[in-house]
Design an enzyme around this catalytic site. Structure first.
Site, short mmCIF file in Angstrom:
data_model
loop_
_atom_site.label_atom_id
_atom_site.label_comp_id
_atom_site.label_asym_id
_atom_site.label_seq_id
_atom_site.Cartn_x
_atom_site.Cartn_y
_atom_site.Cartn_z
N LYS A 131 0.83 -1.22 0.00
CA LYS A 131 0.00 0.00 0.00
C LYS A 131 0.87 1.27 0.00
CE LYS A 131 -3.42 -2.76 -0.10
NZ LYS A 131 -4.45 -3.17 0.84
C1 LIG Z 1 -5.51 -4.22 1.06
C2 LIG Z 1 -6.97 -3.97 1.01
C3 LIG Z 1 -7.83 -4.33 2.06
C4 LIG Z 1 -7.39 -5.15 3.23
O1 LIG Z 1 -6.30 -4.63 3.93
P1 LIG Z 1 -5.34 -5.65 4.74
O2 LIG Z 1 -4.45 -4.70 5.51
O3 LIG Z 1 -4.60 -6.47 3.76
O4 LIG Z 1 -6.21 -6.46 5.65
C5 LIG Z 1 -9.15 -3.97 1.96
N1 LIG Z 1 -9.63 -3.30 0.90
C6 LIG Z 1 -8.84 -2.96 -0.13
C7 LIG Z 1 -9.43 -2.20 -1.27
C8 LIG Z 1 -7.49 -3.31 -0.12
O5 LIG Z 1 -6.71 -2.98 -1.16
#
Ligand SMILES: *Cc1c(COP(=O)(O)O)cnc(C)c1O
Length: 374
Positions: A179
């Protein structure tokens, strides 16, 4: 394999974590409060940290009081947990289709999907491009529903000059390594509504109430704390919050780097036939999380496989959420959202992350050109 996304960790990040490890605190300590405050400066709303982005969604839905009998309207063009966490609370997920250009929840489709049972409308800022929040706000308000933003892709993005985090009633972030910034695992819930944020904070801390003014049995003794509603342990440790604050100091650089690389893809791929490049609305100031192209002519799978064989870790984001067997088994069927299905059939994420070198990016472009035969 060149990954489609990865973290950037430098000496300042390492030093911050080492300092936290040498302190008195490993879990809830001063760095949690500091990271929440630092995050507020970016998100434009007070924040509660949680252990990951999925926990953030679960916490946001719980804070909004989502439960059996409620409907949650959301986009299928997302990671499955946007919908799964609402379903786990007993709600019925109603998938509404996306816009053809941004792949974000289409306000008209969301409006057509709301009923008297709708309790939440959840948008996703796909690839970092904000959803149409002013229009979605109208849809949510007229349905008497809360507006939720899954901004796992979009910490650092802005919509009409307003930061993602201050647009919906509840906004969730993820700090997974791919991210925009990372704490390893991590996430947060932002809200400008103090009551919703307090409910989120309580849920993430097992549901424990310590405030004497709120105790049902205040005379029990100084040790006493109570659970009024069930919660979970979704705390983000001090050590990881130290990394989060260090990463936030680099966020503007991350954003500039992602913007430069995305513009470079735009330029280098402009004349490649058989490709459709990502759109950007005039009002959007996105933190470019993904670089999602569309491979035309039914060649997405072939391009995916040949890029991977060449050591380029392209990815597909996402299988429409209702096509996961868990939703199929609940009766959701293929074709439910045709625009999302068409998008999925052609979508391919090219490598994009802050430390991607021009040399590696050139290799991605050259390989893609060769595969597409141009
Ligand atoms: C990464 C992601 C999540 C979940 O986040 P995690 O930290 O991996 O649990 C939820 N929604 C979207 C759109 C994502 O890209």
């Amino acid at each position: 394999m060149l990954p489609y996304g990865r973290q950037s960790v430098d000496g300042s990040d390492v030093a911050a974590v080492v300092e936290a490890l040498r302190s008195d605190w490993l879990t809830t300590g001063p760095r949690v409060t500091r990271f929440e405050r630092d995050l507020q400066a970016v998100a434009g709303a007070p924040c509660v940290t949680v252990s990951n982005g999925t926990a953030a969604l679960h916490t946001a839905y719980a804070a909004a009081g989502i439960g059996p009998g409620d409907e949650v309207v959301t986009t299928p063009m997302t990671f499955v947990t946007t919908a799964a966490t609402a379903a786990m609370l007993g709600a019925t997920v109603v998938f509404a289709d996306v816009e053809d250009d941004t792949a974000n929840l289409d306000p008209a489709a969301a409006e057509a999907a709301v009923t008297s049972r709708t309790r939440a409308v959840t948008a996703v800022d796909y690839a970092g491009h904000p959803a149409e929040y002013d229009q979605l706000r109208k849809v949510a308000d007229s349905a008497g529903a809360v507006l939720i933003a899954d901004a796992a892709h979009a910490v650092g993005s802005a919509y009409r000059g307003r930061p993602v985090g201050a647009l919906a009633d509840l906004t969730t972030f993820s700090f997974f390594p791919t991210k925009n910034l990372t704490t390893g695992e991590g996430g947060a819930v932002a809200s400008t509504d103090p009551a919703l944020l307090e409910r989120a904070r309580t849920f993430r801390t097992v549901g424990l109430v310590r405030d004497p003014a709120r105790l049902r049995h205040p005379d029990e003794g100084g040790w006493h704390q109570e659970v009024h509603e069930f919660g979970l342990n979704y705390r983000l440790p001090d050590v990881l919050c130290a990394l989060g604050s260090a990463q936030l100091r680099r966020l503007a650089d991350f954003k500039a780097s992602r913007a430069r690389l995305a513009a470079r893809y735009d330029e280098l791929l402009a004349d490649v036939p058989g490709l459709r490049l990502p759109a950007r609305r005039a009002w959007a100031d996105p933190m470019r999380h993904l670089y999602p192209v569309r491979v035309l002519g039914g060649r997405r799978r072939e391009v995916y496989e040949r890029m991977r064989a060449a050591g380029i870790g392209v990815q597909v984001n996402y299988l429409p959420a209702y096509r996961h067997p868990v939703f199929e088994d609940l009766g959701y069927r293929r074709g439910l959202c045709p625009v999302a299905e068409a998008f999925y059939a052609e979508q391919l994420s090219l490598p994009l992350f802050a430390d991607l070198t021009d040399t590696d990016q050139d290799r991605v472009v050259d390989t893609l050109r060769t595969v597409l035969g141009s």
